[in-house]
Design an enzyme around this catalytic site. Structure first.
Site, PDB file in Angstrom:
ATOM      1  N   MET A  29       0.827  -1.204   0.000  1.00  0.00           N
ATOM      2  CA  MET A  29       0.000   0.000   0.000  1.00  0.00           C
ATOM      3  C   MET A  29       0.866   1.260   0.000  1.00  0.00           C
ATOM      4  SD  MET A  29      -2.668   1.115   3.024  1.00  0.00           S
ATOM      5  CE  MET A  29      -1.365   1.302   4.247  1.00  0.00           C
ATOM      6  N   SER A 103       3.693  -6.730   2.151  1.00  0.00           N
ATOM      7  CA  SER A 103       2.467  -6.309   2.812  1.00  0.00           C
ATOM      8  C   SER A 103       1.241  -6.762   2.006  1.00  0.00           C
ATOM      9  CB  SER A 103       2.498  -4.793   3.040  1.00  0.00           C
ATOM     10  OG  SER A 103       1.537  -4.397   3.995  1.00  0.00           O
ATOM     11  N   GLN A 104       0.340  -5.826   1.591  1.00  0.00           N
ATOM     12  CA  GLN A 104      -0.866  -6.274   0.886  1.00  0.00           C
ATOM     13  C   GLN A 104      -0.528  -6.946  -0.445  1.00  0.00           C
ATOM     14  OE1 GLN A 104      -3.326  -2.757   0.306  1.00  0.00           O
ATOM     15  NE2 GLN A 104      -2.529  -2.391  -1.732  1.00  0.00           N
ATOM     16  N   ASP A 221       5.994  -5.331  14.498  1.00  0.00           N
ATOM     17  CA  ASP A 221       5.152  -4.670  13.504  1.00  0.00           C
ATOM     18  C   ASP A 221       4.131  -3.748  14.170  1.00  0.00           C
ATOM     19  OD1 ASP A 221       3.479  -4.067  11.240  1.00  0.00           O
ATOM     20  OD2 ASP A 221       4.191  -5.914  10.315  1.00  0.00           O
ATOM     21  N   HIS A 277       7.351  -3.112  10.449  1.00  0.00           N
ATOM     22  CA  HIS A 277       6.780  -3.581   9.191  1.00  0.00           C
ATOM     23  C   HIS A 277       7.755  -3.430   8.014  1.00  0.00           C
ATOM     24  CE1 HIS A 277       3.369  -4.879   6.852  1.00  0.00           C
ATOM     25  NE2 HIS A 277       3.425  -3.823   6.076  1.00  0.00           N
TER      26      HIS A 277
END
Length: 295
Positions: A29, A103-104, A221, A277
């Site tokens: 993202m 991530s996404q 995270d 993260h």
């Protein structure tokens, strides 16, 4: 002959002519395929560590600005359809490739292997992916629990609105554990690829076609709530305090995605690393990912 020429042109244009399995990347993202400070730098280090490899970094849109915008606003299943066509048409990937999702981008690559029958993904590595979704705002842990809890309850009132699901990517993997049935039926992306509504046997068979599914969890995270989602874990249904592992979840015990069989076949790998993260030492990545799954 034309196909061979095009293949060589593609490979040489990337400065790569090696025996390493090609690699596909999907950013997270707010990022893009090719920013010099993120995936551009990652590609350079990956090439150095492997001594040359064909890398395709997924871009959704005609330029990097559109790519960033689409990470927020383009319906995920449309992104998967577009990417399926692009990768299927790339002659450099015809014999298979490894994939790394940030991530996404991790859960998008998993959705891709489940929904795209014309690609051959070998190893899928997800870095901080939200496989069971999120229930909380990024960095909300720095605030008092009561405030964060109130905010996520408010968000849940809007997240499953059909209009919101259509225009906001992150809403499509919002997972409210207190209202599981609403999540299962209204989550436009995660509810679909996690076989929450119906069992799609093709999804199971294609996911099981992977040689390895490697899931990296970031111990410190602050972006993903709960962090257990990075290992396919989540909050226990009906509340939002106590978590459960993948193996304790109905997703596993009912084997709705074939993950139980993959686990028994040692295809699932649960790795963790200190850091926030997507922050990890390169030496750790070389030792735990490159040496074991990319060479």
């Amino acid at each position: 002959m034309n196909t061979l020429y095009f293949f060589l042109l593609v490979v040489l244009s990337n400065g790569v002519l090696s025996e390493n399995t090609p690699i596909v990347l999907w950013h997270g993202m707010g990022d893009s395929c090719c920013f010099s400070f993120s995936l551009g730098a990652f590609q350079k280090k990956l090439n150095e560590s492997l001594g040359g490899v064909y890398i395709y970094s997924i871009q959704i849109g005609d330029n990097i600005i559109e790519d960033v915008e689409n990470s927020f606003f383009k319906y995920p299943l449309d992104q998967l359809n577009e990417t399926c066509e692009t990768l299927s048409a790339d002659p450099a990937l015809v014999n298979g490739f490894n994939a790394i999702g940030f991530s996404q981008g991790g859960q998008f690559l998993r959705g891709l292997v489940q929904r795209c029958p014309t690609i051959k993904m070998k190893n899928l590595i997800t870095l901080g992916a939200q496989h069971q979704g999120v229930y909380g705002l990024p960095r909300c842990g720095a605030l008092p629990f009561e405030i964060c809890n109130s905010l996520r309850k408010i968000l849940s009132q809007f997240a499953y609105n059909r209009y919101v699901q259509d225009i906001l990517v992150q809403a499509t993997y919002w997972h409210d554990p207190i209202n599981e049935e609403t999540y299962k039926h209204e989550s436009a992306y995660l509810g679909e690829i996690n076989n929450e509504r119906n069992i799609n046997q093709d999804y199971i068979e294609r996911l099981q076609s992977l040689e390895n599914l490697v899931m990296v969890k970031f111990i410190n995270d602050t972006m993903v709530q709960p962090v257990e989602s990075e290992w396919f874990g989540f909050y226990k249904p009906g509340q939002a305090l106590e978590t459960e592992t993948l193996q304790q979840s109905s997703l596993y015990t009912d084997d709705r995605l074939g993950l139980k069989k993959m686990d028994e076949e040692s295809k699932l790998h649960f790795l963790e690393v200190e850091g926030d993260h997507l922050r990890f030492p390169w030496i750790w990545f070389e030792e735990n990912i490159i040496e074991k799954f990319l060479k």
